[in-house]
Design a protein around this motif. Structure first.
Motif, PDB file in Angstrom:
ATOM      1  N   VAL A   1      -3.850   7.999   3.607  1.00  0.00           N
ATOM      2  CA  VAL A   1      -4.520   6.703   3.812  1.00  0.00           C
ATOM      3  C   VAL A   1      -3.489   5.581   3.925  1.00  0.00           C
ATOM      4  O   VAL A   1      -3.607   4.692   4.774  1.00  0.00           O
ATOM      5  CB  VAL A   1      -5.516   6.439   2.665  1.00  0.00           C
ATOM      6  CG1 VAL A   1      -5.964   4.998   2.679  1.00  0.00           C
ATOM      7  CG2 VAL A   1      -6.711   7.346   2.806  1.00  0.00           C
ATOM      8  N   ALA A   2      -2.454   5.625   3.067  1.00  0.00           N
ATOM      9  CA  ALA A   2      -1.431   4.581   3.112  1.00  0.00           C
ATOM     10  C   ALA A   2      -0.708   4.596   4.451  1.00  0.00           C
ATOM     11  O   ALA A   2      -0.394   3.550   5.021  1.00  0.00           O
ATOM     12  CB  ALA A   2      -0.434   4.773   1.971  1.00  0.00           C
ATOM     13  N   PHE A   3      -0.464   5.785   4.978  1.00  0.00           N
ATOM     14  CA  PHE A   3       0.208   5.909   6.270  1.00  0.00           C
ATOM     15  C   PHE A   3      -0.652   5.300   7.366  1.00  0.00           C
ATOM     16  O   PHE A   3      -0.172   4.549   8.204  1.00  0.00           O
ATOM     17  CB  PHE A   3       0.466   7.392   6.564  1.00  0.00           C
ATOM     18  CG  PHE A   3       1.869   7.662   6.972  1.00  0.00           C
ATOM     19  CD1 PHE A   3       2.823   8.017   6.028  1.00  0.00           C
ATOM     20  CD2 PHE A   3       2.244   7.561   8.289  1.00  0.00           C
ATOM     21  CE1 PHE A   3       4.121   8.250   6.398  1.00  0.00           C
ATOM     22  CE2 PHE A   3       3.553   7.800   8.670  1.00  0.00           C
ATOM     23  CZ  PHE A   3       4.487   8.142   7.722  1.00  0.00           C
TER      24      PHE A   3
ATOM     25  N   TYR B   1      -4.098   9.895  -0.777  1.00  0.00           N
ATOM     26  CA  TYR B   1      -3.564   8.529  -0.856  1.00  0.00           C
ATOM     27  C   TYR B   1      -2.423   8.326   0.129  1.00  0.00           C
ATOM     28  O   TYR B   1      -2.352   7.296   0.814  1.00  0.00           O
ATOM     29  CB  TYR B   1      -3.094   8.204  -2.276  1.00  0.00           C
ATOM     30  CG  TYR B   1      -2.626   6.779  -2.375  1.00  0.00           C
ATOM     31  CD1 TYR B   1      -3.534   5.762  -2.563  1.00  0.00           C
ATOM     32  CD2 TYR B   1      -1.299   6.446  -2.198  1.00  0.00           C
ATOM     33  CE1 TYR B   1      -3.139   4.454  -2.591  1.00  0.00           C
ATOM     34  CE2 TYR B   1      -0.884   5.136  -2.213  1.00  0.00           C
ATOM     35  CZ  TYR B   1      -1.811   4.153  -2.418  1.00  0.00           C
ATOM     36  OH  TYR B   1      -1.416   2.841  -2.435  1.00  0.00           O
ATOM     37  N   VAL B   2      -1.513   9.310   0.199  1.00  0.00           N
ATOM     38  CA  VAL B   2      -0.377   9.173   1.113  1.00  0.00           C
ATOM     39  C   VAL B   2      -0.876   9.054   2.549  1.00  0.00           C
ATOM     40  O   VAL B   2      -0.407   8.207   3.329  1.00  0.00           O
ATOM     41  CB  VAL B   2       0.576  10.379   0.949  1.00  0.00           C
ATOM     42  CG1 VAL B   2       1.641  10.362   2.031  1.00  0.00           C
ATOM     43  CG2 VAL B   2       1.232  10.352  -0.408  1.00  0.00           C
TER      44      VAL B   2
ATOM     45  N   GLU C   1      -3.077   3.156   7.078  1.00  0.00           N
ATOM     46  CA  GLU C   1      -3.198   1.722   6.845  1.00  0.00           C
ATOM     47  C   GLU C   1      -2.067   0.979   7.543  1.00  0.00           C
ATOM     48  O   GLU C   1      -2.276   0.019   8.262  1.00  0.00           O
ATOM     49  CB  GLU C   1      -3.131   1.457   5.335  1.00  0.00           C
ATOM     50  CG  GLU C   1      -3.129   0.019   4.936  1.00  0.00           C
ATOM     51  CD  GLU C   1      -4.540  -0.506   4.793  1.00  0.00           C
ATOM     52  OE1 GLU C   1      -4.679  -1.700   4.609  1.00  0.00           O
ATOM     53  OE2 GLU C   1      -5.480   0.301   4.880  1.00  0.00           O
ATOM     54  N   ASP C   2      -0.862   1.471   7.343  1.00  0.00           N
ATOM     55  CA  ASP C   2       0.307   0.820   7.919  1.00  0.00           C
ATOM     56  C   ASP C   2       0.238   0.848   9.450  1.00  0.00           C
ATOM     57  O   ASP C   2       0.465  -0.151  10.112  1.00  0.00           O
ATOM     58  CB  ASP C   2       1.557   1.545   7.434  1.00  0.00           C
ATOM     59  CG  ASP C   2       2.799   0.746   7.737  1.00  0.00           C
ATOM     60  OD1 ASP C   2       2.852  -0.399   7.280  1.00  0.00           O
ATOM     61  OD2 ASP C   2       3.674   1.253   8.446  1.00  0.00           O
TER      62      ASP C   2
ATOM     63  N   ILE D   1       2.847   4.589  -3.864  1.00  0.00           N
ATOM     64  CA  ILE D   1       2.869   6.049  -4.022  1.00  0.00           C
ATOM     65  C   ILE D   1       3.522   6.502  -5.341  1.00  0.00           C
ATOM     66  O   ILE D   1       2.973   7.364  -6.026  1.00  0.00           O
ATOM     67  CB  ILE D   1       3.534   6.690  -2.795  1.00  0.00           C
ATOM     68  CG1 ILE D   1       2.583   6.554  -1.601  1.00  0.00           C
ATOM     69  CG2 ILE D   1       3.870   8.139  -3.028  1.00  0.00           C
ATOM     70  CD1 ILE D   1       3.187   6.932  -0.300  1.00  0.00           C
TER      71      ILE D   1
ATOM     72  N   GLU E   1      -2.417  -1.537  10.869  1.00  0.00           N
ATOM     73  CA  GLU E   1      -1.978  -2.929  10.818  1.00  0.00           C
ATOM     74  C   GLU E   1      -1.007  -3.243  11.948  1.00  0.00           C
ATOM     75  O   GLU E   1      -1.079  -4.280  12.583  1.00  0.00           O
ATOM     76  CB  GLU E   1      -1.300  -3.201   9.471  1.00  0.00           C
ATOM     77  CG  GLU E   1      -2.238  -3.851   8.480  1.00  0.00           C
ATOM     78  CD  GLU E   1      -1.534  -4.182   7.186  1.00  0.00           C
ATOM     79  OE1 GLU E   1      -0.312  -4.303   7.182  1.00  0.00           O
ATOM     80  OE2 GLU E   1      -2.238  -4.303   6.173  1.00  0.00           O
TER      81      GLU E   1
ATOM     82  N   MET F   1       0.831  -1.212   0.000  1.00  0.00           N
ATOM     83  CA  MET F   1       0.000   0.000   0.000  1.00  0.00           C
ATOM     84  C   MET F   1       0.863   1.258   0.000  1.00  0.00           C
ATOM     85  O   MET F   1       0.608   2.201  -0.740  1.00  0.00           O
ATOM     86  CB  MET F   1      -0.905  -0.028   1.239  1.00  0.00           C
ATOM     87  CG  MET F   1      -1.993   0.985   1.231  1.00  0.00           C
ATOM     88  SD  MET F   1      -3.409   0.440   0.301  1.00  0.00           S
ATOM     89  CE  MET F   1      -4.514   1.818   0.593  1.00  0.00           C
ATOM     90  N   LYS F   2       1.900   1.267   0.831  1.00  0.00           N
ATOM     91  CA  LYS F   2       2.761   2.449   0.879  1.00  0.00           C
ATOM     92  C   LYS F   2       3.682   2.517  -0.327  1.00  0.00           C
ATOM     93  O   LYS F   2       4.105   3.588  -0.724  1.00  0.00           O
ATOM     94  CB  LYS F   2       3.589   2.432   2.157  1.00  0.00           C
ATOM     95  CG  LYS F   2       2.807   2.907   3.363  1.00  0.00           C
ATOM     96  CD  LYS F   2       3.575   2.648   4.621  1.00  0.00           C
ATOM     97  CE  LYS F   2       4.087   3.930   5.216  1.00  0.00           C
ATOM     98  NZ  LYS F   2       4.711   3.687   6.531  1.00  0.00           N
TER      99      LYS F   2
END
Lengths: 162, 112
Positions: B92-94, B89-90, B96-97, A57, B100, A53-54
């Motif tokens: 959300v990705a952060f 997006y950045v 998400e990690d 980017i 988890e 996911m990361k």
């Protein structure tokens, strides 16, 4: 429309070239960025699926390069029309060519940089998680190159209507 | 008899049934949860749609309503929209990690 010295018949050729160059070069850059960083993500994802996911980017950033090109192509296309209704000067034609080339070639440069940095950055991120902030920063700086081309193209595009 | 073929009575790998080989199925439950949770797929689909429709939609929406035909501002707005999608997006990705990692640590605590 009578042919004049300022608006010859072949003037729209350059404007059309601008539209095509914007899309072609911009998409070459975006495609290179997507595929090269995609290779890196495929390499990382086999070992650390939680990082995918990361790692996506750089792919999103390459997509933005294509959006810049698309915006300029739509802008130029909006200024053009079939000959009887619209007088299209040679100046405008060259202006639109410059618009397309500036956004297209800066997009190519930015996409290339994003591809290389995305590939290696994602692979390094698998081993050292603190590299993430640096990777995103480098990617943003690469992305900004395309943004500069977009700004120049937008400014140039306003001159054609004055 | 020297020309006789070698006849093997043992089962080869191809003859064996698959469940005999992989031990997971005959020892109780197997993990049938999908590899990628639905929430992640929905997020990615949302961002894909936002990236495709967002900038161009904003361009054509704002062209005549907000900027009264000034396509330069509308183009700039479209570019800004694309960047907003990227920032989202950045973020959300952060998150998400982090979520988890939190779930993993909570699961470890429960085990103890």
């Amino acid at each position: 429309m009578a042919e004049t010295e300022l608006a010859p018949k072949f003037a729209p050729f350059f404007g059309m070239g601008g539209i095509a160059f914007a899309m072609i070069f911009g998409c070459i850059g975006a495609a290179y960025g997507t595929s090269k960083s995609g290779i890196g993500i495929a390499g990382v994802g086999t070992f650390r699926p939680d990082l995918i996911m990361k790692s996506l980017i750089p792919v999103v950033m390459s997509g933005i390069i294509a959006v810049y090109s698309l915006v300029i192509a739509v802008l130029i296309a909006g200024d053009m029309g079939p000959p009887p209704g619209q007088s299209y000067s040679l100046f405008t034609g060259f202006l639109h060519l410059a618009c397309g080339l500036s956004v297209g070639l800066t997009g190519l440069a930015a996409g290339y940089a994003i591809g290389v940095v995305g590939d290696m950055g994602v692979r390094s991120y698998m081993q050292q998680s603190r590299i993430f902030v640096g990777m995103v920063l480098i990617l943003i700086f690469a992305e900004v190159l395309g943004l500069y081309g977009l700004i120049v193209a937008l400014i140039l595009n306003t001159k054609g209507r004055g | 008899m020297s020309s006789r073929r070698i006849v093997s009575n043992e089962k080869t790998v191809l003859d064996q049934d698959s469940h005999e080989r992989n031990g997971a199925t005959d020892t109780g439950k197997s993990n049938i949860a999908p590899a990628v949770p639905a929430s992640v797929i929905i997020k990615l689909l949302g961002f894909t749609l936002a990236m495709m429709i967002g900038p161009l939609g904003i361009y054509y929406l704002s062209l005549n309503s907000l900027f009264k035909g000034n396509s330069t501002f509308a183009g700039a707005t479209a570019a800004i929209t694309a960047n907003i999608v990227l920032i989202a997006y950045v973020v959300v990705a952060f998150k998400e990690d982090q979520s988890e990692r939190l779930e993993a640590s909570e699961a470890e605590k429960k085990k103890k």
